[in-house]
Design an enzyme around this catalytic site. Sequence first.
Site, PDB file in Angstrom:
ATOM      1  N   TYR A 160       0.832  -1.217   0.000  1.00 12.89           N
ATOM      2  CA  TYR A 160       0.000   0.000   0.000  1.00 12.89           C
ATOM      3  C   TYR A 160       0.861   1.259   0.000  1.00 12.89           C
ATOM      4  CZ  TYR A 160      -3.697   3.227   1.555  1.00 12.89           C
ATOM      5  OH  TYR A 160      -4.585   4.276   1.666  1.00 12.89           O
TER       6      TYR A 160
HETATM    7  P1  NAP Z   1     -13.088   2.076   0.751  1.00 10.72           P
HETATM    8  O1  NAP Z   1     -14.197   2.358   1.696  1.00 10.72           O
HETATM    9  O2  NAP Z   1     -12.367   0.773   0.863  1.00 10.72           O
HETATM   10  O3  NAP Z   1     -13.650   2.234  -0.737  1.00 10.72           O
HETATM   11  C1  NAP Z   1     -12.832   1.912  -1.809  1.00 10.72           C
HETATM   12  C2  NAP Z   1     -13.573   2.182  -3.100  1.00 10.72           C
HETATM   13  O4  NAP Z   1     -12.732   1.674  -4.166  1.00 10.72           O
HETATM   14  C3  NAP Z   1     -14.894   1.464  -3.166  1.00 10.72           C
HETATM   15  O5  NAP Z   1     -15.862   2.265  -3.806  1.00 10.72           O
HETATM   16  C4  NAP Z   1     -14.564   0.237  -4.031  1.00 10.72           C
HETATM   17  O6  NAP Z   1     -15.719  -0.178  -4.736  1.00 10.72           O
HETATM   18  C5  NAP Z   1     -13.537   0.837  -4.976  1.00 10.72           C
HETATM   19  N1  NAP Z   1     -12.721  -0.186  -5.633  1.00 10.72           N
HETATM   20  C6  NAP Z   1     -11.911  -1.102  -5.058  1.00 10.72           C
HETATM   21  N2  NAP Z   1     -11.347  -1.859  -5.991  1.00 10.72           N
HETATM   22  C7  NAP Z   1     -11.817  -1.426  -7.186  1.00 10.72           C
HETATM   23  C8  NAP Z   1     -11.613  -1.818  -8.534  1.00 10.72           C
HETATM   24  N3  NAP Z   1     -10.769  -2.814  -8.864  1.00 10.72           N
HETATM   25  N4  NAP Z   1     -12.244  -1.144  -9.525  1.00 10.72           N
HETATM   26  C9  NAP Z   1     -13.101  -0.127  -9.213  1.00 10.72           C
HETATM   27  N5  NAP Z   1     -13.326   0.297  -7.958  1.00 10.72           N
HETATM   28  C10 NAP Z   1     -12.690  -0.351  -6.964  1.00 10.72           C
HETATM   29  O7  NAP Z   1     -11.963   3.201   0.811  1.00 10.72           O
HETATM   30  P2  NAP Z   1     -11.939   4.623   1.549  1.00 10.72           P
HETATM   31  O8  NAP Z   1     -11.572   4.400   2.961  1.00 10.72           O
HETATM   32  O9  NAP Z   1     -13.176   5.397   1.232  1.00 10.72           O
HETATM   33  O10 NAP Z   1     -10.680   5.285   0.841  1.00 10.72           O
HETATM   34  C11 NAP Z   1     -10.815   5.998  -0.365  1.00 10.72           C
HETATM   35  C12 NAP Z   1      -9.444   6.444  -0.828  1.00 10.72           C
HETATM   36  O11 NAP Z   1      -8.805   7.187   0.206  1.00 10.72           O
HETATM   37  C13 NAP Z   1      -8.511   5.290  -1.170  1.00 10.72           C
HETATM   38  O12 NAP Z   1      -7.703   5.616  -2.278  1.00 10.72           O
HETATM   39  C14 NAP Z   1      -7.683   5.149   0.091  1.00 10.72           C
HETATM   40  O13 NAP Z   1      -6.423   4.548  -0.141  1.00 10.72           O
HETATM   41  C15 NAP Z   1      -7.562   6.592   0.508  1.00 10.72           C
HETATM   42  N6  NAP Z   1      -7.287   6.747   1.933  1.00 10.72           N
HETATM   43  C16 NAP Z   1      -8.223   6.411   2.854  1.00 10.72           C
HETATM   44  C17 NAP Z   1      -7.931   6.559   4.197  1.00 10.72           C
HETATM   45  C18 NAP Z   1      -8.926   6.215   5.268  1.00 10.72           C
HETATM   46  O14 NAP Z   1      -8.571   6.259   6.449  1.00 10.72           O
HETATM   47  N7  NAP Z   1     -10.172   5.892   4.932  1.00 10.72           N
HETATM   48  C19 NAP Z   1      -6.664   7.032   4.597  1.00 10.72           C
HETATM   49  C20 NAP Z   1      -5.740   7.360   3.627  1.00 10.72           C
HETATM   50  C21 NAP Z   1      -6.050   7.221   2.288  1.00 10.72           C
HETATM   51  P3  NAP Z   1     -16.060  -1.689  -5.131  1.00 10.72           P
HETATM   52  O15 NAP Z   1     -15.570  -2.587  -4.040  1.00 10.72           O
HETATM   53  O16 NAP Z   1     -17.551  -1.640  -5.281  1.00 10.72           O
HETATM   54  O17 NAP Z   1     -15.368  -1.922  -6.440  1.00 10.72           O
END
Ligand code: NAP
Length: 266
Positions: A160
């Site tokens: 990651y």
């Molecule tokens: P999340 O809840 O896990 O959601 C991830 C999204 O990515 C979902 O809509 C999922 O949809 C989609 N996804 C995963 N694999 C995919 C694929 N192969 N093709 C198309 N869509 C795909 O993540 P989040 O926590 O909201 O995080 C969003 C972003 O912020 C990410 O880039 C993450 O690395 C970044 N981030 C988050 C945090 C945090 O604390 N939440 C911290 C730092 C960075 P499906 O499963 O329906 O495909």
Amino acid sequence: MTNNHSFTGKVALVMGASRGIGAATALAFAAAGADVALGARDDRQLAEVAEQIKATGGRALPIHLDVTDPESVRHCVAATVGEFGRLDAAVNNATGGGHPPTPLTEVTVEDFTSAFEVNTLGVFLGMKYQIPAMLSGAGGAIVNVSSSAGLQGVGGLTGYATAKHAVIGLSRVAALDYAGQGIRVNIVAPGPILTDNLRRAGERGQHAATQAIPQGRVGAVDEVADAIVWLCSAEAGFITGATLPIDGGKLAGVQPFTRVLPPQRA
Ligand code: NAP
């Protein structure tokens, strides 16, 4: 969701929009007046987000998308332009693959590669098809979602953290390549944000995450979504190639060894 940036008559595409930060970003673009295309693999959850947008009078197009598949990404952008006629803003937010915290030598090649396929290849493919669509219109703005783990190492997260560092380099190159053609490319680097992953960590996990944040709390999805919409707006017109931490001060540095500051509010 509150923002005053007018996207009326404009079109936004959010890849990875079925839940969490991506879903909040799709809703924030709609609240700012944009027609919104949403891509992800979970069609049911995607449809729910689209229905929320439509319930407030907005236009939304859910599109089945796998960001690791070039044809799927090409189709997603083409479907967006086919339905709404243009593309002004795009967000590459999908995350997945990878491995739980594991010492580097024990990380499998498959897990390392899978983190790259979703987090880095997915962003490359997104921009590969979004940029031509923007160039054939009035230009546009892209925000790629990295992480505080894209700006500092995180023990155990070889896949990651490496993939999220790469997102920043990739985005800077894209910003340079298209700065003269009306395309801006920026990066957000969230710290701990309350989405499913952190919810699954339970109260203890959330408390531990909070300890590392100078503001003394984790972030909310709307705080990331609103920053993304702003970066795509005309108000951010001179900003490209920039990385914006959204992390309650986590990346600002370290606290003093002895406490000289007033107590933090909960
Ligand atoms: P999340 O809840 O896990 O959601 C991830 C999204 O990515 C979902 O809509 C999922 O949809 C989609 N996804 C995963 N694999 C995919 C694929 N192969 N093709 C198309 N869509 C795909 O993540 P989040 O926590 O909201 O995080 C969003 C972003 O912020 C990410 O880039 C993450 O690395 C970044 N981030 C988050 C945090 C945090 O604390 N939440 C911290 C730092 C960075 P499906 O499963 O329906 O495909």
